[in-house]
Design an enzyme around this catalytic site. Structure first.
Site, PDB file in Angstrom:
ATOM      1  N   ASP A 226       0.827  -1.203   0.000  1.00  0.00           N
ATOM      2  CA  ASP A 226       0.000   0.000   0.000  1.00  0.00           C
ATOM      3  C   ASP A 226       0.869   1.264   0.000  1.00  0.00           C
ATOM      4  OD1 ASP A 226      -2.827   0.934   0.427  1.00  0.00           O
ATOM      5  OD2 ASP A 226      -1.945   1.869   2.196  1.00  0.00           O
ATOM      6  N   GLU A 291       1.793  -0.579  -5.023  1.00  0.00           N
ATOM      7  CA  GLU A 291       0.801   0.453  -5.329  1.00  0.00           C
ATOM      8  C   GLU A 291       1.574   1.769  -5.287  1.00  0.00           C
ATOM      9  OE1 GLU A 291      -3.139   2.865  -3.857  1.00  0.00           O
ATOM     10  OE2 GLU A 291      -1.516   2.385  -2.503  1.00  0.00           O
TER      11      GLU A 291
HETATM   12  C1  GLC Z   1      -4.176   3.072  -0.623  1.00  0.00           C
HETATM   13  C2  GLC Z   1      -5.384   2.175  -0.497  1.00  0.00           C
HETATM   14  C3  GLC Z   1      -6.531   3.013  -0.052  1.00  0.00           C
HETATM   15  C4  GLC Z   1      -6.214   3.609   1.293  1.00  0.00           C
HETATM   16  C5  GLC Z   1      -4.907   4.395   1.260  1.00  0.00           C
HETATM   17  C6  GLC Z   1      -4.397   4.652   2.628  1.00  0.00           C
HETATM   18  O1  GLC Z   1      -4.293   4.006  -1.622  1.00  0.00           O
HETATM   19  O2  GLC Z   1      -5.613   1.501  -1.692  1.00  0.00           O
HETATM   20  O3  GLC Z   1      -7.727   2.300   0.008  1.00  0.00           O
HETATM   21  O4  GLC Z   1      -7.231   4.477   1.692  1.00  0.00           O
HETATM   22  O5  GLC Z   1      -3.899   3.667   0.606  1.00  0.00           O
HETATM   23  O6  GLC Z   1      -3.948   3.463   3.226  1.00  0.00           O
END
Ligand code: GLC
Length: 575
Positions: A226, A291
């Site tokens: 994440d 991500e």
């Molecule tokens: C990422 C996740 C999202 C979350 C954010 C903070 O972007 O995919 O859902 O709110 O991180 O952890």
């Protein structure tokens, strides 16, 4: 006019097929399960791990290779589990560690790999470390695990800098000292309940390596990481003229806006080199997926150099407008960037953070789309969006690399575009002063059975977000065995993708009289010819093509068929 041997046709090879025997993640189709909304076995209206385990057969029948589970760890759920209070425990909402083990065992029996979500940028404010940091004095080791700073101005009453939270509002919150007087500020790039960790601190690094090992020892095949681009911050903590709400710092580079000091700092890569070593010490090709909302394909590719992560989400593809030239560029550049570091590309159209592709593609302005849709916003053209999403899925599954499916995408599920404000739970909704609807509309529990309570999501009919009544028609049991249904289209696409080995295949653009400028994308992957019509009208298909899959009905007689607008076909040359 489409085929390679037609006189004025050019083919341009832009990606070669992999050599045989590569790692599974190079070509895997990975299905994202959002645990709250997949299947509820307990009846409280919130999905859980036993519910997922019981439904894993659906995923193996669909034909995916792996499952990625969004967080199910102990959490006060201020950001739907992306605020983790204990990284080694399952939240009672979702079950127990034994339930996690049972899920992993069942997945193994079915031949499905399992990736779990890792949230390293921030913890929950209920994490033992943050609870210990609050009463500890400024400069203490407890505070050094997070980013605490003195405020500016008289009495430190102003935040240390002007950074904004991604969810809206300031990114700093002031805490009170043990005696109740106002004290330091802590950084939270997301919600106030998600304090950012200090990755300059070796203790934080060591702890996360131990967490990786905890789950690897339990048998997970890897992690989706994440906010992978956010862990390291520029240590100057200077004011920044851009909008941190833009998670990729999209406005960096605009006049007067320097590079984002909180995103994509060079130091972040050292962390992933160490994680790479941790995973490499285990058997079985374990994988890390970033991500990382990076500004450019090149920046994204830095996360997947040979000694870092294994895949990164290709968000450029997701954010690209529905236009043939734009998609052609995005695909070409995405493949080139990943090829330059020897990594596979990923393709993704939907996830738990964006408006579902079925609805997004039915909006006048396609691309990344708004942050949620409410009843008072312009509504998508449902029929157009559905048609385009089916074509987009066939485009995606025909591309070499790894592809992601967000739960419900295989059902052609649209966004819930009329959720009332009082049921919305995404912190972005209230933090933005209700100007952003937020992400709840793509997180509504799945419909499994048309005639069951909560469409089979829970035995009691409870559902943490209301499901639209029209979703009976999208239920899995209403689509199974129904020719032309979204589910059967996905299943067949995944079967043919495997049969023709498209995931490890090649890509050559085919251009001729018709090309991207006229709204037509044509390419070959191995012996499969793929055509997607993004123009406004039908385009005749040439003779000599044996259509093996189409996202919608073709027009005309066999041999004189036309590809309607917003439709994709896979074909092979007739013998
Ligand atoms: C990422 C996740 C999202 C979350 C954010 C903070 O972007 O995919 O859902 O709110 O991180 O952890």
């Amino acid at each position: 006019m489409l085929i390679e041997d037609t006189p004025d046709v050019r083919t341009t090879l832009i990606h070669r097929a992999d050599s045989p025997g590569g790692q599974w993640w190079r070509s895997a189709v990975i299905y994202q399960v959002y645990p709250r909304s997949f299947a509820d076995s307990g009846g409280d209206g919130i999905g859980d791990l036993p519910g997922i385990t019981a439904r894993l057969g659906h995923l193996s029948r669909l034909g995916v290779d792996a499952v990625w589970l969004s967080p199910f760890y102990t959490s006060p759920q201020h950001d739907a589990g992306y605020d983790v209070a204990d990284y080694r425990q399952v939240d009672p909402l979702f079950g127990t560690l034994e339930d996690a083990d049972a899920l992993l065992a069942r997945a193994r029996t079915l031949g499905l790999r399992v990736l779990v979500d890792l949230v390293p940028n921030h913890t929950s404010d209920e994490h033992a470390w943050f609870r210990a940091a609050l009463p500890a004095p400024a400069g203490s080791p407890e505070r050094a695990r997070y980013i605490f700073r003195d405020g500016r101005g008289p009495d430190g009453a102003e935040a240390p800098n002007n950074w904004r939270s991604v969810f809206g509002g300031p990114a700093w919150t002031r805490v009170a000292d043990a005696d109740g007087t106002p004290g330091q500020w802590y950084l939270h790039l997301f919600d106030v309940h998600q304090p950012d960790l200090n990755w300059e601190n070796e203790e934080v690094r060591a702890e996360f390596e131990a967490i990786l090992r905890f789950w690897l020892d339990r048998g997970v095949d890897g992690f989706r990481v994440d906010v992978a681009h956010g862990l390291v911050k520029d240590q100057g903590f200077e004011d920044w003229a851009g909008h941190a709400e833009m998670i990729a710092g999209d406005d960096a580079g605009e006049e007067g806006v320097g590079p984002a000091p909180m995103w994509d700092q060079p130091g972040v890569h050292d962390i992933y080199r160490r994680w790479h070593e941790v995973l490499a010490s285990y058997d079985g090709d374990r994988a890390l997926v970033a991500e990382a909302w990076a500004d450019t394909d090149e920046a994204m590719a830095r996360y997947i150099r040979p000694d870092e992560m294994h895949q990164a989400f290709n968000f450029d593809f997701l954010c690209t407008e529905w236009s043939a030239p734009a998609l052609k560029d995005s695909i070409t550049e995405g493949l080139a960037a990943c090829d330059s570091v020897g990594a596979p590309t990923t393709w993704v159209l939907s996830n738990h953070d964006v408006v579902r592709a079925t609805s997004r593609l039915g909006l006048p302005a396609t691309g990344k789309g708004p942050n949620g849709i409410g009843a008072d916003d312009p509504q998508p053209d449902a029929e157009l969006g559905a048609r385009r999403a089916r074509a987009a899925a066939l485009l995606m599954f025909a591309l070499p690399g790894s592809a992601y499916i967000y739960q419900g995408e295989e059902l052609g599920l649209p966004e819930h575009t009329a959720l009332p404000g009082d049921v919305r739970q995404d912190p972005a909704f209230w933090r933005s002063g209700y100007t952003e609807k937020g992400r709840d509309g793509c997180r509504v529990p799945l419909p499994w059975e048309a005639d069951a309570p909560a469409f089979g999501f829970s035995p009691t009919g409870a559902s943490w977000l209301p499901q639209p009544t029209a979703w009976a028609g999208f239920a899995l049991d209403a689509q199974k065995g129904v020719a032309g249904s979204s589910y059967e289209l996905f299943r067949k696409a995944l079967r043919l993708r495997r049969e023709f080995d498209l995931g490890t295949g090649s890509l050559a653009w085919v251009d001729g009289t018709w090309g991207p400028e006229q709204g037509l994308l044509v390419f070959t992957n191995r012996q499969v010819i793929v055509a997607v019509n993004l123009s406004d009208g039908p385009i005749p298909l040439p003779d000599g093509l044996d259509v093996i899959l189409a996202s919608g009905e073709l027009r005309g007689e066999l041999g004189h068929q036309a590809l309607p607008a917003d439709t994709a076909v896979w074909a092979v040359l007739e013998d």
